[in-house]
Design an enzyme around this catalytic site. Structure first.
Site, PDB file in Angstrom:
ATOM      1  N   THR A  55      12.695 -10.721  23.717  1.00  0.00           N
ATOM      2  CA  THR A  55      11.947 -11.798  23.053  1.00  0.00           C
ATOM      3  C   THR A  55      12.734 -12.334  21.855  1.00  0.00           C
ATOM      4  O   THR A  55      12.723 -13.539  21.587  1.00  0.00           O
ATOM      5  CB  THR A  55      10.553 -11.278  22.613  1.00  0.00           C
ATOM      6  OG1 THR A  55       9.827 -10.934  23.790  1.00  0.00           O
ATOM      7  CG2 THR A  55       9.772 -12.312  21.836  1.00  0.00           C
ATOM      8  N   GLY A  72       6.064  -9.742  25.578  1.00  0.00           N
ATOM      9  CA  GLY A  72       6.350 -10.495  26.786  1.00  0.00           C
ATOM     10  C   GLY A  72       5.992  -9.603  27.975  1.00  0.00           C
ATOM     11  O   GLY A  72       5.585  -8.445  27.797  1.00  0.00           O
ATOM     12  N   LEU A 108       7.632  -5.855  28.239  1.00  0.00           N
ATOM     13  CA  LEU A 108       7.139  -4.876  27.265  1.00  0.00           C
ATOM     14  C   LEU A 108       5.656  -4.574  27.514  1.00  0.00           C
ATOM     15  O   LEU A 108       5.225  -3.422  27.461  1.00  0.00           O
ATOM     16  CB  LEU A 108       7.361  -5.401  25.833  1.00  0.00           C
ATOM     17  CG  LEU A 108       6.951  -4.486  24.691  1.00  0.00           C
ATOM     18  CD1 LEU A 108       7.554  -3.094  24.835  1.00  0.00           C
ATOM     19  CD2 LEU A 108       7.347  -5.088  23.342  1.00  0.00           C
ATOM     20  N   CYS A 124     -10.622  13.378  -6.243  1.00  0.00           N
ATOM     21  CA  CYS A 124     -11.538  12.406  -6.842  1.00  0.00           C
ATOM     22  C   CYS A 124     -12.901  13.039  -7.138  1.00  0.00           C
ATOM     23  O   CYS A 124     -13.610  12.597  -8.042  1.00  0.00           O
ATOM     24  CB  CYS A 124     -11.725  11.214  -5.919  1.00  0.00           C
ATOM     25  SG  CYS A 124     -10.234  10.242  -5.782  1.00  0.00           S
ATOM     26  N   ALA A 165       8.470 -20.864  32.674  1.00  0.00           N
ATOM     27  CA  ALA A 165       9.607 -20.494  33.521  1.00  0.00           C
ATOM     28  C   ALA A 165      10.227 -19.231  32.962  1.00  0.00           C
ATOM     29  O   ALA A 165      10.182 -18.984  31.756  1.00  0.00           O
ATOM     30  CB  ALA A 165      10.635 -21.619  33.535  1.00  0.00           C
ATOM     31  N   GLU A 187     -11.449   5.500  -6.503  1.00  0.00           N
ATOM     32  CA  GLU A 187     -12.419   6.033  -7.454  1.00  0.00           C
ATOM     33  C   GLU A 187     -11.794   6.156  -8.851  1.00  0.00           C
ATOM     34  O   GLU A 187     -12.418   5.844  -9.870  1.00  0.00           O
ATOM     35  CB  GLU A 187     -12.891   7.426  -7.024  1.00  0.00           C
ATOM     36  CG  GLU A 187     -13.568   7.491  -5.664  1.00  0.00           C
ATOM     37  CD  GLU A 187     -12.588   7.771  -4.529  1.00  0.00           C
ATOM     38  OE1 GLU A 187     -11.508   7.145  -4.502  1.00  0.00           O
ATOM     39  OE2 GLU A 187     -12.913   8.601  -3.670  1.00  0.00           O
ATOM     40  N   HIS A 236      -6.260   6.817  -6.343  1.00  0.00           N
ATOM     41  CA  HIS A 236      -7.312   6.483  -5.392  1.00  0.00           C
ATOM     42  C   HIS A 236      -8.282   5.482  -6.012  1.00  0.00           C
ATOM     43  O   HIS A 236      -8.341   5.332  -7.241  1.00  0.00           O
ATOM     44  CB  HIS A 236      -8.047   7.758  -4.967  1.00  0.00           C
ATOM     45  CG  HIS A 236      -7.205   8.619  -4.050  1.00  0.00           C
ATOM     46  ND1 HIS A 236      -7.681   9.766  -3.468  1.00  0.00           N
ATOM     47  CD2 HIS A 236      -5.924   8.475  -3.615  1.00  0.00           C
ATOM     48  CE1 HIS A 236      -6.731  10.300  -2.712  1.00  0.00           C
ATOM     49  NE2 HIS A 236      -5.656   9.540  -2.794  1.00  0.00           N
ATOM     50  N   ASP A 260      13.170 -16.164  22.061  1.00  0.00           N
ATOM     51  CA  ASP A 260      12.281 -16.926  21.172  1.00  0.00           C
ATOM     52  C   ASP A 260      12.785 -17.021  19.742  1.00  0.00           C
ATOM     53  O   ASP A 260      12.337 -17.873  18.994  1.00  0.00           O
ATOM     54  CB  ASP A 260      10.888 -16.268  21.131  1.00  0.00           C
ATOM     55  CG  ASP A 260      10.091 -16.553  22.391  1.00  0.00           C
ATOM     56  OD1 ASP A 260      10.618 -17.272  23.255  1.00  0.00           O
ATOM     57  OD2 ASP A 260       8.959 -16.053  22.491  1.00  0.00           O
TER      58      ASP A 260
HETATM   59  C1  AOF Z   1      -6.572   7.308  -0.433  1.00  0.00           C
HETATM   60  N1  AOF Z   1      -7.141   6.446  -1.297  1.00  0.00           N
HETATM   61  O1  AOF Z   1      -8.806   5.764  -2.550  1.00  0.00           O
HETATM   62  C2  AOF Z   1      -9.084   7.713  -1.266  1.00  0.00           C
HETATM   63  C3  AOF Z   1      -8.488   8.609  -0.340  1.00  0.00           C
HETATM   64  O2  AOF Z   1      -2.237  12.124  -0.666  1.00  0.00           O
HETATM   65  P1  AOF Z   1      -3.366  11.551  -1.439  1.00  0.00           P
HETATM   66  O3  AOF Z   1      -3.629  12.311  -2.689  1.00  0.00           O
HETATM   67  O4  AOF Z   1      -3.185  10.081  -1.702  1.00  0.00           O
HETATM   68  O5  AOF Z   1      -4.676  11.731  -0.542  1.00  0.00           O
HETATM   69  C4  AOF Z   1      -4.890  10.988   0.622  1.00  0.00           C
HETATM   70  C5  AOF Z   1      -6.215  11.365   1.249  1.00  0.00           C
HETATM   71  O6  AOF Z   1      -7.303  11.271   0.332  1.00  0.00           O
HETATM   72  C6  AOF Z   1      -6.584  10.409   2.385  1.00  0.00           C
HETATM   73  O7  AOF Z   1      -6.029  10.800   3.598  1.00  0.00           O
HETATM   74  C7  AOF Z   1      -8.127  10.476   2.400  1.00  0.00           C
HETATM   75  O8  AOF Z   1      -8.528  11.576   3.207  1.00  0.00           O
HETATM   76  C8  AOF Z   1      -8.506  10.803   0.950  1.00  0.00           C
HETATM   77  N2  AOF Z   1      -9.136   9.681   0.184  1.00  0.00           N
HETATM   78  N3  AOF Z   1      -7.230   8.353   0.026  1.00  0.00           N
HETATM   79  O9  AOF Z   1      -5.427   7.140  -0.045  1.00  0.00           O
HETATM   80  C9  AOF Z   1      -8.356   6.597  -1.751  1.00  0.00           C
HETATM   81  N4  AOF Z   1     -10.326   7.882  -1.732  1.00  0.00           N
HETATM   82 ZN    ZN Z   2      -9.359  10.676  -3.786  1.00  0.00          ZN
END
Ligand code: AOF
Ligand code: ZN
Length: 374
Positions: free
Chosen positions: A203, A300, A303, A92, A171, A60, A58, A207
């Site tokens: 599409t 398009g 959809l 965290c 068209a 942090e 994460h 396209d």
């Molecule tokens: C993140 N990134 O920097 C922070 C999150 O499965 P985990 O351990 O990755 O936890 C995911 C959850 O942690 C996420 O849904 C959110 O609620 C919290 N914070 N998540 O992916 C981060 N700080």
């Molecule tokens: Zn976290």
């Protein structure tokens, strides 16, 4: 996502920096949120980090690692309340306590019942915790994650282009490029913001789009969204360029009872079955279950009509080209309106409008006071 200007400015410069860092993870963190973190001691930034991908550390934890011992007595600025659970990674809240941070400033609360509670845990550990006065920019940055967490469905942004008399092309069945370069660069921004970009098989046949994110000089960017072809009634031609350009992954969504053409399987694209009993909603649900938080649909008329009828549109972006197509051109909406005229006019409301080169762009969302007729 705002196309023309910010939701509201972030007044604290460290939180603003944390929000900019969070953007570094855009497109790779789903089904997790984008999160940024800045650690400041004595007015000096001692560590920065962002969440790069689900399963990875994460924001942090990355910032604390960069700060090392300097985190002691410091303030951590985080765009989202620190998590308090062991998910794919440890909490965290505990990492911040162990590092001796004395104050935490958060952009917004974590609404997820599993991970929330970091603020209380930190306070119980003697850390001062504050929240931004205006959470709007933080909520906006994670709009698709909040949507996916709450509903299990991706946030669906549909993009389409029309002439001034409201026609999506010149068209029936022919490729027509209505809008100019600046509208195209807006599309690139929307693709880059999304986890997946989807078109209908029709599409692809007409396209032959690439659906890639490219720099102004045409070079593909490193990160590419998943490209999804929705094959509700016909299968896309296996010769289409997106199956062979090697730029990013491709998935074909097929109704459960339909076997994919052998030539399609041979392209190496992922074949994904969806439950078509409730129309396009089943396709959205399948994408949500696969972790697609934000879906851009380049639709398009057929959809778009199916998605509007299924109430599967969270945001509709319309490019308006400054010309007229006249009576031979098809309409944008090809369904039969079941709407009572008094509610029809209130189905969508405009939330943004601006110019892109010589074209106009309007952004529409379902009207909050819409009276459901079914
Ligand atoms: C993140 N990134 O920097 C922070 C999150 O499965 P985990 O351990 O990755 O936890 C995911 C959850 O942690 C996420 O849904 C959110 O609620 C919290 N914070 N998540 O992916 C981060 N700080
Ligand atoms: Zn976290």
């Amino acid at each position: 996502m705002r196309l023309f200007g910010d939701v509201s400015p972030v007044s604290d410069p460290h939180l603003a920096r944390a929000l900019a860092l969070a953007e570094m993870g855009r497109g790779t963190t789903s089904p997790n949120p984008v999160v940024g973190c800045v650690i400041v001691r004595g007015g000096v930034v001692v560590g920065e980090g962002w969440h790069a991908c689900a399963g990875g550390p994460h924001a942090e934890v990355v910032a604390l690692a960069a700060a090392g011992d300097s985190a002691r007595g410091a303030t951590a600025y985080v765009t989202l309340e620190p998590c308090d659970h062991t998910g794919r990674t440890p909490p965290c809240s505990q990492a911040l306590l162990r590092a001796g941070v004395s104050r935490v400033v958060c952009g917004m609360h974590d609404p997820s019942p599993l991970a929330s509670g970091g603020a209380d845990t930190l306070r119980a550990g003697g850390v001062e915790v504050e929240f931004a006065q205006d959470p709007a920019p933080f909520l906006d940055a994670n709009e698709s994650w909040l949507h996916l967490t709450a509903t299990g469905m991706p946030f669906v942004r549909v993009k389409t282009a029309v002439t001034l008399d409201g026609h999506p092309g010149l068209a029936e069945g022919a490729r027509s490029q209505l809008t100019g370069e600046e509208a195209r660069s807006l599309t690139m921004r929307m693709r880059a913001h999304a986890d997946a970009v989807m078109v209908g098989a029709g599409t692809v046949a007409i396209d032959d789009p690439s659906l890639t994110v490219r720099a102004p000089d045409g070079t593909p960017e490193d990160r590419q969204p998943l490209r999804v072809v929705l094959a509700r009634t016909i299968q896309p031609p296996a010769t289409a360029r997106l199956f062979h350009d090697g730029i990013g992954a491709v998935a074909v969504l097929l109704p459960e009872h339909v076997a994919p053409d052998l030539a399609l399987v041979r392209t190496g694209a992922k074949m994904v079955a969806f439950d078509i009993s409730d129309g396009v909603t089943g396709a959205m649900r399948t994408l949500g279950a696969q972790g697609v938080g934000e879906l851009l649909v380049e639709a398009g008329p057929r959809l778009l009509t199916a998605m509007l009828d299924a109430r599967a549109v969270d945001e509709l972006i319309v490019y308006h080209a400054g010309g007229f197509a006249g009576t031979v051109a098809p309409p944008l909406y090809v369904g039969e309106s079941q709407e009572d005229p008094t509610t029809l006019v209130r189905a969508l409301r405009c939330v943004e409008a601006g110019c892109a080169g010589g074209d106009a762009v309007t952004v529409w969302r379902p009207h909050p006071e819409r009276v459901e007729t079914d």
